[in-house]
Each structure stands twice: as C-alpha cells, then as structure tokens.
Design a protein around this motif. Sequence first.
Motif, PDB file in Angstrom:
ATOM      1  N   ILE A 191      -7.846  24.502 -33.924  1.00  9.67           N
ATOM      2  CA  ILE A 191      -7.261  25.813 -33.600  1.00  9.67           C
ATOM      3  C   ILE A 191      -6.849  25.869 -32.128  1.00  9.67           C
ATOM      4  N   HIS A 224      -3.072  26.796 -31.932  1.00 10.31           N
ATOM      5  CA  HIS A 224      -2.874  28.185 -31.506  1.00 10.31           C
ATOM      6  C   HIS A 224      -2.975  28.338 -29.988  1.00 10.31           C
ATOM      7  N   ALA A 284     -18.788  34.031 -39.075  1.00 12.29           N
ATOM      8  CA  ALA A 284     -17.647  34.784 -38.555  1.00 12.29           C
ATOM      9  C   ALA A 284     -17.929  36.264 -38.411  1.00 12.29           C
ATOM     10  N   ILE A 285     -19.026  36.756 -38.980  1.00 15.44           N
ATOM     11  CA  ILE A 285     -19.237  38.207 -38.954  1.00 15.44           C
ATOM     12  C   ILE A 285     -19.584  38.638 -37.539  1.00 15.44           C
ATOM     13  N   GLY A 293     -19.362  39.335 -44.553  1.00 10.45           N
ATOM     14  CA  GLY A 293     -18.383  38.256 -44.449  1.00 10.45           C
ATOM     15  C   GLY A 293     -18.992  36.900 -44.736  1.00 10.45           C
ATOM     16  N   PRO A 294     -18.199  35.837 -44.525  1.00  9.89           N
ATOM     17  CA  PRO A 294     -18.722  34.491 -44.746  1.00  9.89           C
ATOM     18  C   PRO A 294     -19.688  34.125 -43.630  1.00  9.89           C
ATOM     19  N   SER A 296     -14.397  26.917 -40.612  1.00  6.61           N
ATOM     20  CA  SER A 296     -13.411  27.859 -40.094  1.00  6.61           C
ATOM     21  C   SER A 296     -14.035  29.178 -39.643  1.00  6.61           C
ATOM     22  N   PRO A 297     -14.863  29.827 -40.476  1.00  6.52           N
ATOM     23  CA  PRO A 297     -15.453  31.097 -40.029  1.00  6.52           C
ATOM     24  C   PRO A 297     -16.270  30.935 -38.746  1.00  6.52           C
ATOM     25  N   SER A 306     -14.002  30.628 -35.850  1.00  2.65           N
ATOM     26  CA  SER A 306     -13.425  31.934 -35.472  1.00  2.65           C
ATOM     27  C   SER A 306     -14.329  32.646 -34.475  1.00  2.65           C
ATOM     28  N   LEU A 327     -14.294  30.858 -31.058  1.00  4.94           N
ATOM     29  CA  LEU A 327     -13.070  31.077 -30.289  1.00  4.94           C
ATOM     30  C   LEU A 327     -12.980  32.507 -29.768  1.00  4.94           C
ATOM     31  N   GLY A 328     -13.504  33.475 -30.519  1.00  2.79           N
ATOM     32  CA  GLY A 328     -13.580  34.840 -29.998  1.00  2.79           C
ATOM     33  C   GLY A 328     -14.406  34.873 -28.718  1.00  2.79           C
TER      34      GLY A 328
END
Lengths: 430, 430
Positions: free
Chosen positions: A24, A28, A137-138, A302-303, A308-309, A312, A315-316
């Motif tokens: 990512i 991105h 990811a939550i 969430g997952p 990936s999660p 996420s 990266l946040g």
Amino acid sequence: MMRTRPLKVALLGCGVVGSEVARIMTTHADDLAARIGAPVELAGIAVRRPDRVREGVPAELVTTDATALVKRGDIDVVIEVIGGIEPARGLITTAFEHGASVVSANKALVAADGAALHAAAEANGADLYYEAAVAGAIPLVRPLRESLAGDKVNRVLGIVNGTTNFILDKMDSTGAGYSEALDEATALGYAEADPTADVEGFDAAAKAAILAGIAFHTRVTIDDVHREGLTEVTAADMASAKRMGCTVKLLAICERAADGASVTARVHPAMIPLTHPLASVREAYNAVFIEADAAGQLMFYGPGAGGSPTASAVLGDLVAVCRNKLAGATGPGESAYTALPVSPMGEVITRYHISLDVADKPGVLAQVATVFAEHGVSIDTVRQQGKDGEASLVVVTHRAADAALSSTVGALRELDTVRGVASIMRVEGE
Amino acid sequence: MMRTRPLKVALLGCGVVGSEVARIMTTHADDLAARIGAPVELAGIAVRRPDRVREGVPAELVTTDATALVKRGDIDVVIEVIGGIEPARGLITTAFEHGASVVSANKALVAADGAALHAAAEANGADLYYEAAVAGAIPLVRPLRESLAGDKVNRVLGIVNGTTNFILDKMDSTGAGYSEALDEATALGYAEADPTADVEGFDAAAKAAILAGIAFHTRVTIDDVHREGLTEVTAADMASAKRMGCTVKLLAICERAADGASVTARVHPAMIPLTHPLASVREAYNAVFIEADAAGQLMFYGPGAGGSPTASAVLGDLVAVCRNKLAGATGPGESAYTALPVSPMGEVITRYHISLDVADKPGVLAQVATVFAEHGVSIDTVRQQGKDGEASLVVVTHRAADAALSSTVGALRELDTVRGVASIMRVEGE
C-alpha cells in the motif's frame, strides 16, 4: 504546502501484514503524501529470511540487519510488525533513542511492557501508536484514547479474537463439538497449526490488558488479566445457552468496580443473551461494546485480523505519526493518571450458570440450595432433569462475587449427592 | 508536567447539549485536566434567554452577548452548540480571528459551509473539530479522518437520524402506518413538534455531506446530496420489504463511482436485507457501515443524539483541541485534495423495487417488460397479484442507473394498462 523532502520509514517484519503495508505504501504513495503533507519513503525492510520475501516487495530495500536499519539515523518512523517480545522490544527502544517514532501491531509486547515503551517514547519526544494491536482494522485505540477522552468509560466487553469466535459460531450453528469446530477453523486457515495463543485466550488477554489500560487511564498488563480459554466449552454448554436464550462467546471484559476504586480485566467464555449486539457477531469478525457515562452504549465491529485490515490500521497510525513529526508535536501518550489497582478475579461480580450431575433422589435440591445459601450466593433459577436414575441440576445465580462462587462449587463437590460439576459458565451482557 | 494556567473555554448555547457540556466540565474537571495536561476553565456561557438556563449551570458565567464573549481575547477554545447557520457562523469566524480553536456540533453549518470554516481555521492556526455533528456519541469523524487515513474508503452506508429510524422500526415491528408511528415518536419525545428536518431527510443529508467529504477527501455540501424523506413510506412498502427478506431504513449513502473519478451522496428510504448489520439497528440508535479497500467492512453503532451522548463527543474534541493548543500544533484540517466531482442522482447505480397497479388482463406483463427493456433496465424478478379485476405487479430490477429508472417509470405511467405507480424503492446493502 507540501514538503518535498520525504519522511523515511523503516519496516521491521514483512509477513502477511508487513508485505501488505509495503504494497500500500508503494501503490498509494500519492494519497499518503497528500494526507500527511509530505511524501513518505520506504527506506528499508528488515526480515529474518530474505529468501521468503513475497512478490511485489522491493528487493533492494530488504535487509537482515534490523538493528543497523533502525540505527541509520535518517529514519523518521519505524513500523514494527514482527510480533513477540524480543527482538521487537530492543528494536523499538533503539528506534526511540535514534529519534524515530514507532507504529506497532504488537499486542503481546504492548500488553507486557507498554508503560516502559511509552516512557521511552516520551523521553525521546517520539510517538508510540498501536491501533493494529487490538482488533485489526477496527478503530478502537484512537476512539478510546481520543474520542472518549472527555467521557468516563465504565465497561468494555469485546469479541477480540477471530479464531475463537469462528469456533464458537460453528459450534452454535452446527451443534459441533469443540474439536470438530477447531478442525474446521484450521482447515479454513482461521486457526494456526498451534492454536494455543488463540484457544487458551492469551491473544485476547493481551488485547484486554491494552483496552483496560486505555479505557480506565491506568496500567494493566497481561499478568493482571484473568484468563480462561474455550477448550472446555462443550456442545452441551452451547445447548444449555440456547435454552437460556443465549449463545456462548469468548469475551474480553474490562470493568470499573461499582465504587470506582479499582478495575478488573478478564477473558473467558460466557453466555450472552441473543438480544445483545455481540451475540450476532459471526465467523471470524470482532466487535467491541463500550459503555461510557455520557456516550452510553457504543459498538465497533469489523475484521479483527488479516493482512489487509491490520495494514489499514498500521497505515492510519503512520499518517498520524508523520503528521505529528511535521508539526514538531507528539500525540497522546500513556494516560495512567488514575493509577487504579487491578482487582483479582475473586472480586468480579457477575452471574453464573452451573450444571451439576446429581443423584436422582429426594432432598438433593435442598442440599444444593443450602450450600449456595451458606456461601452467600443467591439462586435465580433451578432446572432439574432426571435421566436413568441420574439427574442433572442447572442452577443460574443472581450476581455474586467470583470468590463466593468458587467456594460454593468447592463445597458442592464435597456433597455425596453431587456426582460431578459438569460446567460452570458466567452469564454476561444482561 | 501539568501546566497550572488554565485553558479558557467559551460555551455558545446552553440547551440540552450545552448544559450537559457545562455539567461534565464542572464535575469532571480533574479528569479533563489530567487528560489534557492543563486545567480547563469554563470562562463564559452565551445564551439567548438567560431566564431559561437550566439548574446546575453556573449563573455568574451566563451572558447574552456571545460576540463580546468570543472577542474577549483570552478564550482558547469556543464550543458552539447553538446550531443553524447564523449567528453560529459569524461567531465561529470571530473566534478564529481572535485565536481560539472551535469545537462545534453544528451539522447544518459544517455541511453548508465547511470549506470556508476550515480555511478560516487554517488561516488563524486554529483547529475546527466537529465529531458531535455526525451521529452523536459515535466516533465517526475521527476514525474516518485519522484511523482510515491510510486506507481508501469506497462506501459509507449509514442510519444517521434517530427519529426516522424510530419511526421505521415501529412501522416494521407493529405494522403501523407512517402517521401513527410519527405520532408515537412525537409522544415519546423522539420527534420534534415540527419534524420536517428529520422526516424530510435534511438532517441526514447534512450528515451525508460531512461524511462524504471526509471519506473521499473532497468537498461535498448539503446541496450536493440527493434527498428524499420517509413521509411516503407506507405499511404496504414495509410489507413488500418483508416479502423480500428486507426491511426499510432511511439511509445516508456516500459512494465512490466504480471508475473512481466521481462520488455520489444521497439520502432516501431503501430496502436492505435482514441479514445486513444495519437491518437490526433498532429504535433511535444510529449506525454507520464503512467499506474500505484494506480495512474491509467496519460498523460503528451507538446513540445518535441526546444531550449526554452529544456532550461526550464535544468533550472528546475539547480534549484533543486543548492538547493541540498546548503543543502549539493543530490537528488534521480539511482534506479535499482529490477534488472529485459529485455526480447527480441520475448517475447512481443501484437496484429498484417498483410496485405498479395494472389492469388485470393478458399482455400487461409483456407491455411492462418491453418498457423496461427499451430503457436498458434489466428485470430481476416480477411478481403478479390479481385482486378484484385489478392486479398489482412488483418488479425488482438488476443494477441500473437512476436516470434510466426514472425514464422507465415515466414511460410506464404513459401506458393505458398501468393505473398507477404505487411505490418505487431502492434496494441497497446486498
């Protein structure tokens, strides 16, 4: 407004999560730069086995010398996705000493040694962020640390391990036993070859420690968390739960005592009513229910795992930490000012569902009820079932201290008429 | 570490939310100070009608001159809970000009004029935070702005208005019609005497604009949001939804187009499958479902309105803004770098449930099907029901552009055999 000199990031670990982070960051890059206000550059990737690096990861960045990478002197942020205590702890400490901020997904380390890590970060004017350590990811760490910073959290009740939720969901929906459900979880990749960390509750306990510390602004380590896994949950327990209008979930429960002077943190299987929002969390999903004075009841869903999660969440945090770097500031650090003690499990107050195998003769119920009364545990309902000269007695109690319940069960085992204690399960979320 | 000079806060508005903010700032002053790193002092409370100030609000702080309060020169943070466009906008702008940061719960203002407010904040090195503007206590603005800052959000699907969810939940559970359910909502205090802002979807549209802007890093105002209220939803629609395994919810839907080059934002009643997590959101609760590239599917659930929950969100922002002040930094401002255009409703692609009253004679279905085909709208299922010489035809389409569906319906109305279009409802969340 955009700064042109890039912020340099070192990535420690390049497994399922790390390779997704690297991917990512590459694909991105423009979005990340716009959101941060400066470009970010992946400056090096430390791995143990370079021959195992996944496709798509820039080979020229890979090194086996994590320490040298962290000590380079030009690294702004270190992302640690190695897991475990060492070498992660040493590398993170070195990173702080060299002026880098750290984003970590390492629940075990934060739960074991969060206070020391936070102190090292603060001493060096660096950030330590770890959203990915709890429930993938939550967003949970940030909402607890920041969104609810003006509120008083009283309770956190969560399904924070996807593997065990998958197993219990299978048992609930198919009537399968634990072993059978575990086999299916393993076959589908939801459980690891050695599932101990998940099924014995270690993973959930680390997350409970982190959540309790943030929620109550006090220090809680994994050693403070009472832990029971789900290996002893049976198809019969699941059936009993259904008769009560409940299901069984492995819950992480962090509570402020009624008098506000202490907290508790625990992980164990528990019956929860089917009407509770957590009861409908299926498969490997995670969800955390939070009760706060002003906000009321919130739930985050969430997952809870996966490359990936988790990436996420990493990266946040990376965006936040980079923004702080550019502003010359740091985000919220450890908040442990309440310094509330963590009470032992014996002081937890909850309800219990106890299943006894008893002799099928008159007077048994009276004997059993007397034992409960002698230990100060009040009975809510009793259900008797006879079968072939034997009988089972299912007792659901009113709220009582865990220590009182343990003493009760000890005394019940001494009764001649009690052949065995088939199961004890707490009842939560009512 | 604690700074002793307090940060000074001006509170504009002291109704249901404001009085709760004042109460918590007073009763939890020590906690707020510990979490911020400095004490915070309520320096003044501006109200329009001082005779109506609630019990417990310090009378000596109350003033009717909001402008003078904001201009005092020693105010660090202004909390705006007045609502509406003016005088809130003028006061916020004045606050920025005098160096204060602003925490607002004002969805209408942020949705109408967020870009200008953000610019004013940035020009003065101040923060503008508004977690309370969307879905009360549920952390949404911060998770979208920060937790998901390293991810790509593709879709936001939310129940963001408690009044309308209460009405639809009643209609669903009791079979009541709209008016009857609205009466109950009014009697219970869930709906205001003039329910227009809620039932016509204006409140939800403001929240949709704010969520879309943050989620897609672009500017979306309430004028960009397609809006339909729920006043025309009937008991028959609810019954049709049930036959489809669905329920009806008033949804705020923000989507990135498939090609990524534009976004859409809309509010309207829609059928969603009972298996969707949003279907089980009851009474006046809110919930927002977010789909992101890496994170997958997340859901945030909680009370969407009310004094205490909204105050919780305001105070979380207050802590963040005060921390930023002390650090000499600002939090994330407007992020509108993608500058994606907002497409009109006609370009939205979704499915439709259309109920037609038709003549009960041969050939009607063929005629109707031809009209759909001529407009490029593909039919998924058709159900015919005859009753007393009349018949009804329920058509559920495959995914189609809203403009194509509108043309189809226009042409259907021209058919002699179509006596009327009883209802058109979109089907979402599949």
